[in-house]
Design a protein around this motif. Structure first.
Motif, PDB file in Angstrom:
ATOM      1  N   VAL A  77       8.068  -5.841   0.442  1.00  0.00           N
ATOM      2  CA  VAL A  77       7.129  -5.108   1.285  1.00  0.00           C
ATOM      3  C   VAL A  77       7.178  -5.656   2.708  1.00  0.00           C
ATOM      4  N   THR A 104       6.432   4.403   1.626  1.00  0.00           N
ATOM      5  CA  THR A 104       4.994   4.447   1.390  1.00  0.00           C
ATOM      6  C   THR A 104       4.332   3.371   2.234  1.00  0.00           C
ATOM      7  N   GLY A 135       4.264   2.389  -4.935  1.00  0.00           N
ATOM      8  CA  GLY A 135       5.560   2.210  -4.289  1.00  0.00           C
ATOM      9  C   GLY A 135       5.428   1.750  -2.855  1.00  0.00           C
ATOM     10  N   GLU A 182       2.498  -1.740  -6.760  1.00  0.00           N
ATOM     11  CA  GLU A 182       3.724  -1.293  -7.405  1.00  0.00           C
ATOM     12  C   GLU A 182       3.649   0.189  -7.777  1.00  0.00           C
ATOM     13  N   ALA A 183       2.519   0.624  -8.290  1.00  0.00           N
ATOM     14  CA  ALA A 183       2.383   2.022  -8.707  1.00  0.00           C
ATOM     15  C   ALA A 183       2.496   2.981  -7.528  1.00  0.00           C
ATOM     16  N   ASP A 238       5.907   0.023   0.452  1.00  0.00           N
ATOM     17  CA  ASP A 238       6.965  -0.788   1.046  1.00  0.00           C
ATOM     18  C   ASP A 238       6.662  -1.196   2.479  1.00  0.00           C
ATOM     19  N   HIS A 289       5.263  -9.618  -3.667  1.00  0.00           N
ATOM     20  CA  HIS A 289       5.925  -8.356  -3.319  1.00  0.00           C
ATOM     21  C   HIS A 289       6.858  -8.577  -2.124  1.00  0.00           C
TER      22      HIS A 289
END
Length: 209
Positions: A168, A2, A139, A136-137, A141, A165
């Protein structure tokens, strides 16, 4: 994977020479900002953006600013200067206010295919409590980040992603950012690179992705 493009504060008050808090040279990166925005929208890449949306009493604003922790009034709610420049206009943006409950925002995002705009009233986009929840929701990266000002709001966004994060991958588009203090630019970018942040120019992003 994502991937999102992360547009930091490309607003009239920062980007235009007659803006309330013009970032010197910001207009020189507008063409690259337009390219990145068009590329994202043309290739199904969601843009996650931030915008200052100040009230006069916000902690960041001062009549006697030190230009480190406080700045003159800018990007006041419902003013022309608060708007984004046309070259970075968002598509079907879901606007997330700092007061919104993160759980509610996550539910809204789940049913939203367009861009996302986080309003904030301080430099750090993560003072909007929904940012991490949305990252987070979704996803997320991979983040491709650009905008202004490199040494203030961009810095908070990059540092927030690195610490909150760590999984990421971050790429800063170096010809689509401007700093208030351009003299500190190389040290800032070099420090991030040593911590794993990628550096690229607009042409690299368009060709690679």
């Amino acid at each position: 994977m994502t991937r999102v493009f992360w547009d930091v504060d490309t607003q009239v008050d920062f980007m235009r020479p007659d803006g309330k808090l013009y970032v010197d040279g910001a207009e020189t990166v507008v063409a690259n900002l337009a390219t990145l925005t068009g590329f994202a929208h043309g290739n199904g890449i969601r843009i996650v953006a931030s915008s200052d949306n100040h009230d006069p009493g916000d902690d960041e604003l001062s009549g006697t600013p030190d230009f480190v922790d406080t700045f003159p009034p800018h990007c006041l709610r419902d003013t022309e200067g608060q708007a984004r420049i046309p070259e970075t206009a968002l598509h079907d943006a879901l606007v997330v206010e700092p007061e919104d409950a993160a759980a509610d925002v996550v539910r809204r995002v789940a049913n939203h295919a367009g861009d996302i705009l986080f309003h904030k009233r301080y430099f750090d986009v993560f003072t909007n409590p929904s940012v991490s929840a949305v990252v987070e929701a979704l996803g997320v990266d991979e983040v491709v980040l650009y905008g202004v000002a490199l040494d203030v709001c961009n810095r908070y966004a990059v540092e927030g992603l690195l610490t909150r994060h760590p999984g990421v991958a971050i790429t800063v588009v170096t010809d689509a950012v401007r700093a208030i203090d351009e003299g500190a630019r190389d040290a800032l970018l070099g420090g991030w690179r040593r911590r794993g942040v990628g550096l690229a120019v607009t042409a690299d992003i368009v060709e690679r992705l």
